[in-house]
Design an enzyme around this catalytic site. Structure first.
Site, PDB file in Angstrom:
ATOM      1  N   CYS A   1       0.864  -1.181   0.000  1.00 16.50           N
ATOM      2  CA  CYS A   1       0.000   0.000   0.000  1.00 16.50           C
ATOM      3  C   CYS A   1       0.903   1.235   0.000  1.00 16.50           C
ATOM      4  O   CYS A   1       1.725   1.414   0.901  1.00 16.50           O
ATOM      5  CB  CYS A   1      -0.916   0.010   1.214  1.00 16.50           C
ATOM      6  SG  CYS A   1      -1.761   1.593   1.419  1.00 16.50           S
TER       7      CYS A   1
ATOM      8  N   HIS B   1      -5.171   1.444   8.117  1.00 15.44           N
ATOM      9  CA  HIS B   1      -5.448   1.114   6.711  1.00 15.44           C
ATOM     10  C   HIS B   1      -6.861   0.590   6.530  1.00 15.44           C
ATOM     11  O   HIS B   1      -7.234  -0.427   7.098  1.00 15.44           O
ATOM     12  CB  HIS B   1      -4.450   0.058   6.214  1.00 15.44           C
ATOM     13  CG  HIS B   1      -4.697  -0.359   4.792  1.00 15.44           C
ATOM     14  ND1 HIS B   1      -3.956   0.113   3.733  1.00 15.44           N
ATOM     15  CD2 HIS B   1      -5.637  -1.176   4.257  1.00 15.44           C
ATOM     16  CE1 HIS B   1      -4.421  -0.416   2.606  1.00 15.44           C
ATOM     17  NE2 HIS B   1      -5.443  -1.199   2.905  1.00 15.44           N
TER      18      HIS B   1
ATOM     19  N   ASN C   1     -12.599  10.262  -2.344  1.00 19.55           N
ATOM     20  CA  ASN C   1     -13.013   9.426  -3.469  1.00 19.55           C
ATOM     21  C   ASN C   1     -13.225   7.996  -2.978  1.00 19.55           C
ATOM     22  O   ASN C   1     -12.390   7.453  -2.251  1.00 19.55           O
ATOM     23  CB  ASN C   1     -11.947   9.461  -4.574  1.00 19.55           C
ATOM     24  CG  ASN C   1     -11.866  10.818  -5.244  1.00 19.55           C
ATOM     25  OD1 ASN C   1     -12.888  11.487  -5.427  1.00 19.55           O
ATOM     26  ND2 ASN C   1     -10.666  11.245  -5.602  1.00 19.55           N
TER      27      ASN C   1
ATOM     28  N   HIS D   1      -6.312   3.254   0.160  1.00 21.42           N
ATOM     29  CA  HIS D   1      -6.125   3.506   1.595  1.00 21.42           C
ATOM     30  C   HIS D   1      -6.841   4.831   1.803  1.00 21.42           C
ATOM     31  O   HIS D   1      -6.419   5.859   1.233  1.00 21.42           O
ATOM     32  CB  HIS D   1      -4.626   3.589   1.904  1.00 21.42           C
ATOM     33  CG  HIS D   1      -4.280   3.933   3.323  1.00 21.42           C
ATOM     34  ND1 HIS D   1      -3.331   3.233   4.047  1.00 21.42           N
ATOM     35  CD2 HIS D   1      -4.727   4.915   4.147  1.00 21.42           C
ATOM     36  CE1 HIS D   1      -3.223   3.772   5.265  1.00 21.42           C
ATOM     37  NE2 HIS D   1      -4.060   4.790   5.340  1.00 21.42           N
TER      38      HIS D   1
ATOM     39  N   HIS E   1      -8.308   8.321   2.285  1.00 21.81           N
ATOM     40  CA  HIS E   1      -7.631   9.592   2.523  1.00 21.81           C
ATOM     41  C   HIS E   1      -8.563  10.739   2.174  1.00 21.81           C
ATOM     42  O   HIS E   1      -9.473  10.590   1.358  1.00 21.81           O
ATOM     43  CB  HIS E   1      -6.337   9.685   1.699  1.00 21.81           C
ATOM     44  CG  HIS E   1      -6.536   9.385   0.249  1.00 21.81           C
ATOM     45  ND1 HIS E   1      -6.659   8.100  -0.238  1.00 21.81           N
ATOM     46  CD2 HIS E   1      -6.666  10.197  -0.819  1.00 21.81           C
ATOM     47  CE1 HIS E   1      -6.846   8.142  -1.536  1.00 21.81           C
ATOM     48  NE2 HIS E   1      -6.862   9.409  -1.923  1.00 21.81           N
TER      49      HIS E   1
END
Ligand code: 5GP
Ligand code: ZN
Length: 113
Positions: A4, A46, A86, A97, A99
């Protein structure tokens, strides 16, 4: 989480321009800015989607959201700002991950991928 990008940035394995860090999050500059100022607030825990978020992760996300407006100077938020999360392919999510995009400054636009 292995492989990731944002977990690697959090771990310091990949460099980023860090604006802020605490136990819950890091805030970095986006590598491909879509506004005069474009930052990413990345929770250290995560998970990919709001739909998959645990109660504990929701508490972390709440602390992230409450922290952002306190960084008015560092993130140049005074004139107004936009937050974007998004979610999934149709929204153009490219890093899985979760954000929060923080867009501020003039020409605050958003061009989906
Ligand atoms: P998403 O499309 O998942 O909502 O947003 C991912 C964001 O991460 C994009 O705005 C993209 O420019 C940014 N990004 C991708 N790779 C890197 C990187 O290596 N470093 C930084 N700082 N940002 C990145
Ligand atoms: Zn991750």
């Amino acid at each position: 989480m292995e492989n990731c990008l944002f977990c690697k940035i959090i771990a310091g394995e990949i460099p980023a321009q860090k604006m802020y860090e605490d136990d819950d999050m890091i805030i970095i500059k986006d590598i491909d800015p879509k506004a005069k100022n474009h930052f990413l607030c990345i929770p250290k825990t995560h998970f990919k989607l709001l739909a998959e978020m645990t109660e504990e992760q929701a508490e972390t996300l709440k602390r992230c959201l409450k922290k952002i407006p306190t960084l008015e100077k560092e993130l140049e938020l005074k004139g107004g700002y936009r937050l974007v999360i998004n979610q999934g392919d149709d929204a153009g999510q490219s890093v899985f991950h979760l954000h929060i995009h923080i867009l501020s400054g003039q020409k605050m636009g958003w061009t989906p991928a």
